[in-house]
Design a protein around this motif. Structure first.
Motif: not given
Length: 115
Positions: A45-50, A52-62, A70-71
Motif C-alpha cells: 500500500e505504501a508502494f502504491a501511495a508513493c 500515486a503521489n509521483r503521478a500527481a506531481c507528473h500531472l501538475k508538470q504536464q 506511475d498510476c
C-alpha cells in the motif's frame, strides 16, 4: 601551404562506436499475492501511495506519459485505488487514449462512496 598526408593503402576505417545502451524498462510487478503478511500488505500500500503521489506531481508538470505509468504501477499493487484511477483517466485523456480513460472513469465512479 600545409601538406596533406595520404593514407596508407592498407588503412581501414575504425569500427563505429557502439551506441549507448538504454536500460530496459522494468517488467510490471503484477498484483500482489493474496496470502501476504500484514506487514507486506502495508508495504504494498505504501508502494502504491508513493507511485500515486509521483503521478500527481507528473500531472501538475504536464508529464502525462509518466503520470500514466506511475498510476498503472500503483493500480497493480492496489487495484481499488479510486484516486489513482481518476489520475490515470486524466493522463490518458491528455494522451488521447480514450479507451483507458473511459474505463478508469467508469471504474472510479462505480467505487465512489457518497456520504
Amino acid at each position: 601551404e600545409p601538406k596533406i598526408q595520404e593514407l596508407p593503402d592498407d588503412y581501414e576505417e575504425p569500427p563505429p562506436e557502439p551506441e549507448e545502451e538504454q536500460e530496459p524498462e522494468p517488467e510490471p510487478a503484477g498484483p500482489p499475492p493474496e496470502n501476504l503478511t500484514p506487514e507486506i500488505q502495508e508495504l504494498c500500500e505504501a508502494f502504491a501511495a508513493c507511485h500515486a503521489n509521483r503521478a500527481a506531481c507528473h500531472l501538475k508538470q504536464q508529464q502525462y506519459q509518466d503520470a500514466e505509468k506511475d498510476c498503472t504501477v500503483a493500480l497493480e499493487r492496489k487495484p481499488d485505488y479510486v484516486k489513482v484511477r481518476m489520475r490515470r483517466a486524466e493522463a490518458c485523456e491528455h494522451l488521447a487514449n480514450a479507451a483507458i480513460a473511459a474505463n478508469d472513469s467508469l471504474e472510479s465512479s462505480g467505487k465512489l462512496q457518497i456520504a
